[in-house]
Design an enzyme around this catalytic site. Structure first.
Site, PDB file in Angstrom:
ATOM      1  N   PHE A  91       0.843  -1.186   0.000  1.00 26.36           N
ATOM      2  CA  PHE A  91       0.000   0.000   0.000  1.00 26.36           C
ATOM      3  C   PHE A  91       0.880   1.238   0.000  1.00 26.36           C
ATOM      4  CE2 PHE A  91      -2.361   3.423   2.083  1.00 26.36           C
ATOM      5  CZ  PHE A  91      -3.510   3.449   1.309  1.00 26.36           C
ATOM      6  N   SER A  92       0.677   2.146  -0.963  1.00 26.84           N
ATOM      7  CA  SER A  92       1.337   3.449  -1.035  1.00 26.84           C
ATOM      8  C   SER A  92       2.860   3.300  -0.973  1.00 26.84           C
ATOM      9  CB  SER A  92       0.789   4.358   0.069  1.00 26.84           C
ATOM     10  OG  SER A  92       1.086   5.708  -0.188  1.00 26.84           O
ATOM     11  N   GLN A  93       3.511   3.729   0.118  1.00 24.11           N
ATOM     12  CA  GLN A  93       4.964   3.593   0.203  1.00 24.11           C
ATOM     13  C   GLN A  93       5.397   2.132   0.125  1.00 24.11           C
ATOM     14  OE1 GLN A  93       7.230   3.697   3.908  1.00 24.11           O
ATOM     15  NE2 GLN A  93       8.235   5.566   3.203  1.00 24.11           N
TER      16      GLN A  93
END
Length: 278
Positions: A91-93
């Site tokens: 997720f994301s980073q």
């Protein structure tokens, strides 16, 4: 099926586990999800609600090539110590770090420790190689080019490749830094005046000798911030088109919530696992 789950910046494995609650309910029970914390404690990340309690973590200390190499080293330790894993949910980073790992391994012709990955709202992927984009960065530094100056777009002093580099940054991290004071990036002046080794080396297709060839699924919200959508699109673009699938959902920078959208993601995961078994 054992899956490593990597959270976003300023979050934690426990928070991601909560974020994924609806998704996990629809997931086949044969899937074992392993949630880990990034190695660096940090402040609450963008979009993490106030009611979520810390501690909060990051997978990186920064975004320079050395920082990304260090983060990849930690990821490799997890894959070895807690694996074997069949795939990664990032997720994301966590998605961006996974892409950086894939890029490094494939560029070095090293085997990957997973067979597929599913990325949710991927952030900006960066290279651990200080040589990535070095000629372009050196030219911009010689010009003392301010990448935050949108009025200077389509500068006649820039080549097509140099203009593309500026465009990529302005549409993603520059825009994010302008609109979100919590966005985890560096002072943009590093591109003009900072130590060259400290400059993040963003990854985009024109800089790659070849695209990432492992099966990947890319999921993002249609109502996310425009700069985050640009990052997710960029992450998708560095993966081989025939080996990548995209799912859009009606949310923003989060996991899909609607059952129909979750089912669409699960169908793509089934596709990815069938590709890796073929």
């Amino acid at each position: 099926m054992k899956i490593l789950c990597l959270h976003g910046v300023g979050s934690s494995g426990a928070i991601l586990e909560t974020q994924m609650a609806n998704f996990r309910r629809e997931l086949d029970p044969s899937y074992e999800l392993v949630f880990v914390d990034g190695p660096f404690e940090c402040e609450r990340g963008p979009g993490v609600p106030e009611y979520r309690t810390g501690p909060f973590f990051s997978h990186t200390q920064g975004y320079s090539p050395a920082d990304i190499a260090q983060a990849i080293g930690y990821l490799e330790d997890i894959l070895e110590d807690e694996g074997p894993f069949d795939g990664i949910f990032g997720f994301s980073q966590g998605a961006a770090l996974t892409l950086s790992y894939f890029y490094q391994q494939e560029a070095a012709a090293n085997p990957l420790r997973v067979k597929f990955a599913c990325f949710f709202s991927a952030a900006m992927p960066c290279s651990p190689d200080a040589g990535t984009g070095d000629a372009i960065i050196s030219k911009l530094r010689a010009l003392e080019y301010d990448i935050t100056d949108r009025a200077r777009c389509n500068c006649k002093d820039l080549t097509i490749a140099e203009q593309e580099f500026v465009d990529v940054l302005q549409q993603t991290v520059v825009d994010a830094a302008d609109k979100d004071p919590l966005f985890p990036w560096i002072d943009m002046d590093v591109y003009r005046y900072g130590e060259q080794d400290a400059i993040p080396r963003v990854i985009y297709p024109s800089l790659l000798a070849q695209k990432i060839r492992i099966p990947t699924i890319h999921v993002w919200g249609e109502n996310d911030f425009e700069y985050m959508i640009k990052m997710a699109e960029l992450a998708r673009s560095i993966c081989e088109d025939s080996m990548a699938k995209t799912v859009l959902h009606t949310g923003w920078h989060d996991m899909p919530k609607r059952r129909t959208e979750i089912k669409a993601v699960l169908r793509r995961i089934d596709w990815a696992t069938s590709q890796s078994q073929g």
